[in-house]
Design a protein around this motif. Structure first.
Motif, PDB file in Angstrom:
ATOM      1  N   LYS A 136     139.317  12.605   0.072  1.00 52.14           N
ATOM      2  CA  LYS A 136     139.464  13.099  -1.294  1.00 52.14           C
ATOM      3  C   LYS A 136     138.433  12.463  -2.221  1.00 52.14           C
ATOM      4  CE  LYS A 136     142.895  13.461  -5.011  1.00 52.14           C
ATOM      5  NZ  LYS A 136     144.275  13.090  -5.422  1.00 52.14           N
ATOM      6  N   HIS A 137     138.165  11.172  -2.011  1.00 53.75           N
ATOM      7  CA  HIS A 137     137.169  10.456  -2.839  1.00 53.75           C
ATOM      8  C   HIS A 137     135.781  11.001  -2.610  1.00 53.75           C
ATOM      9  CE1 HIS A 137     135.413   7.159  -5.088  1.00 53.75           C
ATOM     10  NE2 HIS A 137     134.616   6.890  -4.053  1.00 53.75           N
ATOM     11  N   ARG A 138     135.442  11.253  -1.321  1.00 56.13           N
ATOM     12  CA  ARG A 138     134.108  11.795  -0.999  1.00 56.13           C
ATOM     13  C   ARG A 138     133.919  13.185  -1.603  1.00 56.13           C
ATOM     14  NH1 ARG A 138     135.111   9.566   4.156  1.00 56.13           N
ATOM     15  NH2 ARG A 138     135.711  11.621   4.929  1.00 56.13           N
ATOM     16  N   GLU A 139     134.965  14.006  -1.501  1.00 52.45           N
ATOM     17  CA  GLU A 139     134.880  15.357  -2.073  1.00 52.45           C
ATOM     18  C   GLU A 139     134.710  15.303  -3.580  1.00 52.45           C
ATOM     19  OE1 GLU A 139     138.462  17.198  -0.796  1.00 52.45           O
ATOM     20  OE2 GLU A 139     137.705  17.690   1.221  1.00 52.45           O
ATOM     21  N   PHE A 140     135.363  14.331  -4.229  1.00 48.67           N
ATOM     22  CA  PHE A 140     135.232  14.182  -5.672  1.00 48.67           C
ATOM     23  C   PHE A 140     133.826  13.741  -6.045  1.00 48.67           C
ATOM     24  CE2 PHE A 140     135.401  11.408  -9.421  1.00 48.67           C
ATOM     25  CZ  PHE A 140     135.923  12.293 -10.366  1.00 48.67           C
ATOM     26  N   MET A 141     133.253  12.805  -5.270  1.00 45.62           N
ATOM     27  CA  MET A 141     131.895  12.298  -5.555  1.00 45.62           C
ATOM     28  C   MET A 141     130.855  13.374  -5.314  1.00 45.62           C
ATOM     29  SD  MET A 141     132.309   9.261  -6.693  1.00 45.62           S
ATOM     30  CE  MET A 141     130.652   8.591  -6.629  1.00 45.62           C
ATOM     31  N   GLU A 142     131.054  14.175  -4.257  1.00 44.68           N
ATOM     32  CA  GLU A 142     130.100  15.234  -3.943  1.00 44.68           C
ATOM     33  C   GLU A 142     130.207  16.401  -4.904  1.00 44.68           C
ATOM     34  OE1 GLU A 142     130.952  16.191   0.056  1.00 44.68           O
ATOM     35  OE2 GLU A 142     130.113  14.332   0.895  1.00 44.68           O
ATOM     36  N   GLU A 202     140.171   8.620   1.437  1.00 41.47           N
ATOM     37  CA  GLU A 202     138.713   8.538   1.553  1.00 41.47           C
ATOM     38  C   GLU A 202     138.070   9.922   1.498  1.00 41.47           C
ATOM     39  OE1 GLU A 202     136.506   5.600   2.145  1.00 41.47           O
ATOM     40  OE2 GLU A 202     138.256   4.983   0.986  1.00 41.47           O
TER      41      GLU A 202
END
Length: 247
Positions: free
Chosen positions: A240-246, A238
């Motif tokens: 890693k996903h947030r960092e990718f989206m941001e 989760e």
């Protein structure tokens, strides 16, 4: 379009050929470890015999071969497990990122250690709990004679389920990492999982009320550890996903 289909078919055929080659390599290692186990089967038997204070009997020539064959097979199975895991990792390696490769590679020794750890815990349970309980039931009523085949069938029936169930934490981590499992799903399934684990414990122990519950305790602990590890992997995913989206 036809060219693309042909390329896909060739890629699929190539993947099947690679998978077959890796399974052949695994099988060759299994045979090699089986031969090693067969060579040292007397030492392995001596280890098991040292933990009992009675003599095992043989009532048929086939029993001798069966015990030696089975012992060598279990040695080969345990030793080949990391080889199989490595071959699977090498097969899926091209589709992984460098970070995923490093993380998944660490699973291989853990798979082996958990399997061996399960065998050890199962054997300790057998020697210290189950076998003394069974012997206490006789209490001088009958002349005891234990055949090699039946004794080791009983030992393997108890230890092998332990070895398999000890793999639950690493399986939970892997399934969580690829999105098939989540810690919330494991929490929701907890009562069903406990029920199944109690059934397994009852199957590998004598018909008694207390022993299955005692044997089930490490199974429950393993399931709770699996939930914790699944949660850790899920949170990292989760994040890693947030960092990718941001980003």
């Amino acid at each position: 379009m036809a060219r693309k289909n042909k390329e896909k078919e060739m890629n699929f055929t190539g993947h099947l050929a690679e998978l077959r080659n890796r399974l052949v390599v695994t099988a060759l290692f299994f045979v090699a470890f089986f031969i090693i186990g067969f060579v040292y089967v007397r030492d392995i038997y001596g280890f098991f015999e040292s933990h009992i204070d009675f003599k095992l009997a043989v009532i048929g020539l086939g029993e001798v071969f069966w015990v030696q064959f089975t012992m060598a097979g279990i040695v080969a199975l345990a030793a080949t497990l990391p080889i199989l895991a490595l071959q699977i990792w090498l097969f899926i390696k091209p589709g992984l990122t460098p970070k995923e490769r490093r993380a998944s590679l660490a699973y291989i020794p853990v798979i082996f250690l958990l399997f061996v750890g399960g065998l050890v815990v199962g054997y300790i349970m057998f020697i210290n709990l189950i076998l003394p309980f069974l012997l206490s039931l006789n209490d001088g009523m009958f002349n005891e004679m234990f055949t090699v085949e039946k004794y080791f069938k009983f030992v393997f029936r108890i230890t092998l389920p332990f070895a398999i169930i000890f793999e639950i934490p690493i399986i939970a981590m892997f399934l969580t990492s690829i999105g098939i499992l989540s810690p919330n799903a494991m929490r929701k399934m907890r009562k069903y999982a406990y029920f199944i684990l109690i059934i397994v414990a009852a199957m590998v122990t004598p018909p008694d009320f207390i022993l299955p519950l005692i044997v089930a305790i490490p199974f429950f602990l393993l399931y709770e550890i699996s939930i914790y590890l699944s949660t850790t992997v899920y949170r990292k995913k989760e994040k890693k996903h947030r960092e990718f989206m941001e980003g």
